[in-house]
Write a protein that holds these residues in place. Structure first.
Motif, short mmCIF file in Angstrom:
data_model
loop_
_atom_site.label_atom_id
_atom_site.label_comp_id
_atom_site.label_asym_id
_atom_site.label_seq_id
_atom_site.Cartn_x
_atom_site.Cartn_y
_atom_site.Cartn_z
N ASP A 151 -18.59 -53.40 93.58
CA ASP A 151 -19.89 -52.74 93.70
C ASP A 151 -19.91 -51.77 94.88
O ASP A 151 -20.72 -50.84 94.93
CB ASP A 151 -21.01 -53.77 93.88
CG ASP A 151 -21.41 -54.41 92.55
OD1 ASP A 151 -21.06 -53.84 91.50
OD2 ASP A 151 -22.05 -55.47 92.57
N ALA A 152 -19.04 -52.00 95.84
CA ALA A 152 -19.00 -51.13 97.02
C ALA A 152 -18.40 -49.76 96.71
O ALA A 152 -18.55 -48.82 97.50
CB ALA A 152 -18.19 -51.80 98.13
N LEU A 153 -17.74 -49.64 95.57
CA LEU A 153 -17.04 -48.40 95.24
C LEU A 153 -17.93 -47.42 94.47
O LEU A 153 -18.70 -47.83 93.61
CB LEU A 153 -15.80 -48.70 94.39
CG LEU A 153 -14.74 -49.63 95.01
CD1 LEU A 153 -13.56 -49.76 94.05
CD2 LEU A 153 -14.30 -49.15 96.38
N GLU A 161 -14.23 -43.52 92.87
CA GLU A 161 -13.32 -44.47 93.52
C GLU A 161 -12.88 -45.54 92.53
O GLU A 161 -11.71 -45.97 92.54
CB GLU A 161 -14.01 -45.09 94.74
CG GLU A 161 -14.22 -44.08 95.87
CD GLU A 161 -15.18 -44.56 96.93
OE1 GLU A 161 -15.24 -43.91 97.99
OE2 GLU A 161 -15.88 -45.57 96.70
N ARG A 162 -13.78 -45.98 91.67
CA ARG A 162 -13.42 -46.94 90.63
C ARG A 162 -12.39 -46.32 89.67
O ARG A 162 -11.45 -47.00 89.24
CB ARG A 162 -14.65 -47.37 89.83
CG ARG A 162 -15.52 -48.42 90.50
CD ARG A 162 -16.78 -48.67 89.67
NE ARG A 162 -17.53 -49.79 90.19
CZ ARG A 162 -17.56 -51.01 89.65
NH1 ARG A 162 -16.85 -51.26 88.57
NH2 ARG A 162 -18.28 -51.97 90.18
N TYR A 214 -9.37 -40.87 98.66
CA TYR A 214 -9.97 -41.90 97.82
C TYR A 214 -9.30 -43.25 98.04
O TYR A 214 -9.97 -44.28 98.17
CB TYR A 214 -9.87 -41.51 96.35
CG TYR A 214 -10.96 -40.58 95.85
CD1 TYR A 214 -12.30 -40.85 96.09
CD2 TYR A 214 -10.64 -39.45 95.11
CE1 TYR A 214 -13.30 -40.01 95.63
CE2 TYR A 214 -11.64 -38.60 94.63
CZ TYR A 214 -12.96 -38.88 94.90
OH TYR A 214 -13.95 -38.05 94.43
N ARG A 261 -10.33 -44.82 101.27
CA ARG A 261 -11.69 -45.35 101.18
C ARG A 261 -11.73 -46.65 100.38
O ARG A 261 -12.46 -47.59 100.74
CB ARG A 261 -12.60 -44.32 100.53
CG ARG A 261 -12.91 -43.10 101.40
CD ARG A 261 -13.74 -42.10 100.62
NE ARG A 261 -14.05 -40.91 101.39
CZ ARG A 261 -14.61 -39.82 100.88
NH1 ARG A 261 -14.95 -39.79 99.60
NH2 ARG A 261 -14.84 -38.77 101.64
N ILE A 262 -10.98 -46.70 99.30
CA ILE A 262 -10.95 -47.90 98.45
C ILE A 262 -10.44 -49.09 99.25
O ILE A 262 -11.03 -50.18 99.23
CB ILE A 262 -10.07 -47.66 97.21
CG1 ILE A 262 -10.75 -46.68 96.25
CG2 ILE A 262 -9.75 -48.98 96.49
CD1 ILE A 262 -9.84 -46.14 95.17
N ALA A 280 -10.44 -49.51 102.46
CA ALA A 280 -11.41 -49.87 103.51
C ALA A 280 -12.61 -50.61 102.93
O ALA A 280 -13.05 -51.64 103.46
CB ALA A 280 -11.86 -48.61 104.25
N LYS A 281 -13.15 -50.11 101.82
CA LYS A 281 -14.35 -50.72 101.23
C LYS A 281 -14.06 -52.10 100.65
O LYS A 281 -14.92 -52.99 100.69
CB LYS A 281 -14.92 -49.81 100.15
CG LYS A 281 -15.60 -48.55 100.68
CD LYS A 281 -16.22 -47.73 99.56
CE LYS A 281 -16.98 -46.52 100.08
NZ LYS A 281 -17.62 -45.74 98.99
N LEU A 282 -12.86 -52.28 100.11
CA LEU A 282 -12.51 -53.58 99.53
C LEU A 282 -11.94 -54.53 100.57
O LEU A 282 -11.68 -55.70 100.27
CB LEU A 282 -11.50 -53.39 98.39
CG LEU A 282 -11.98 -52.59 97.18
CD1 LEU A 282 -10.88 -52.52 96.12
CD2 LEU A 282 -13.24 -53.20 96.58
N ASN A 283 -11.71 -54.01 101.78
CA ASN A 283 -11.17 -54.82 102.87
C ASN A 283 -9.82 -55.43 102.49
O ASN A 283 -9.57 -56.62 102.69
CB ASN A 283 -12.16 -55.91 103.28
CG ASN A 283 -11.79 -56.56 104.61
OD1 ASN A 283 -11.18 -55.91 105.46
ND2 ASN A 283 -12.13 -57.83 104.76
#
Length: 223
Positions: A157-159, A163-164, A193, A196-197, A199-202
């Motif tokens: 959901d963070a993407l 990015e998905r 991209y 970012r992916i 970082a957002k998904l950790n």
């Protein structure tokens, strides 16, 4: 910036060879060695290496369990782990990736390939080829993807939408250049991209992101 390396290998001759080769590199410093599993866990905690070269078949505690303890889910400031083994067995590769490893090489790989492998995973890239990544993770996707994922708990959901799309192409085994061609965007945009992916998904690298893509159902083994 010098890369800090920990070598975990039970065979003294092999371990000494690794130390000699890596210490000769201008951008790599071997900060420690370990000859068994418990020593590897202790050394990783004390020395805070950037990358760990890990033999799967370590005495007292195998390399997969060591990897899980030093780089598994929820471990803060975890090093990147490059698993090295004499056995080219899918189960070992899968277990190592699930435990938190960032790459996998056979012991009979040329030493130059091993050195390059350490640098590769330090950059956050996958050491497995895209085709191998897709085949391997896809084969075991049923084990890592739950039967249902509650929408409220979906980490994707963070993407953003694009990015998905990039993550789905990563999971299909495409390289950055291939993703750029597929989406008709620049290579630099793809790299942005991907960063970012992660970082957002950790997650630490592409392999772990792809595992998550299968686990959440974004892609299926036959896509």
């Amino acid at each position: 910036m010098t890369l800090r390396l920990l070598i975990c290998e039970d065979q003294e001759l092999v371990r000494t060879g690794y130390v000699t080769v890596f210490d000769a590199q201008p951008d790599i410093t071997v900060v420690g060695e370990a000859a068994d599993g418990p020593a590897a866990v202790d050394a990783a905690a004390r020395l805070k290496p950037d990358v760990v070269v890990m033999d799967i078949h370590m005495p007292l505690l195998d390399g997969i369990e060591v990897t899980r303890r030093i780089a598994g889910p929820g471990v803060p400031d975890a090093p990147k782990v490059l698993v090295v083994t004499t056995f080219n067995v899918d189960e070992y590769v899968y277990a190592a990736l699930r435990a938190g490893a960032s790459g996998f090489l056979l012991k009979d790989a040329p030493l130059a390939e091993l050195v390059n492998g350490v640098r590769t995973i330090m950059r956050g890239e996958s050491l497995l080829s895209p085709a191998v990544t897709r085949t391997l993770i896809g084969r075991y996707a049923d084990r890592i993807r739950p039967a249902a994922v509650a929408r409220a708990d979906d980490p994707l959901d963070a993407l953003a939408r694009r990015e998905r799309e990039v993550l789905a192409l990563m999971a299909r085994g495409l390289s950055n250049a291939e993703i750029a061609a597929e989406m008709v965007i620049s290579l630099e945009t793809v790299k942005t991209y991907v960063s970012r992916i992660l970082a957002k998904l950790n997650v630490r690298d592409r392999v772990q992101a792809v595992v998550l893509a299968y686990r959440t159902g974004l892609v299926a083994p036959d896509t």
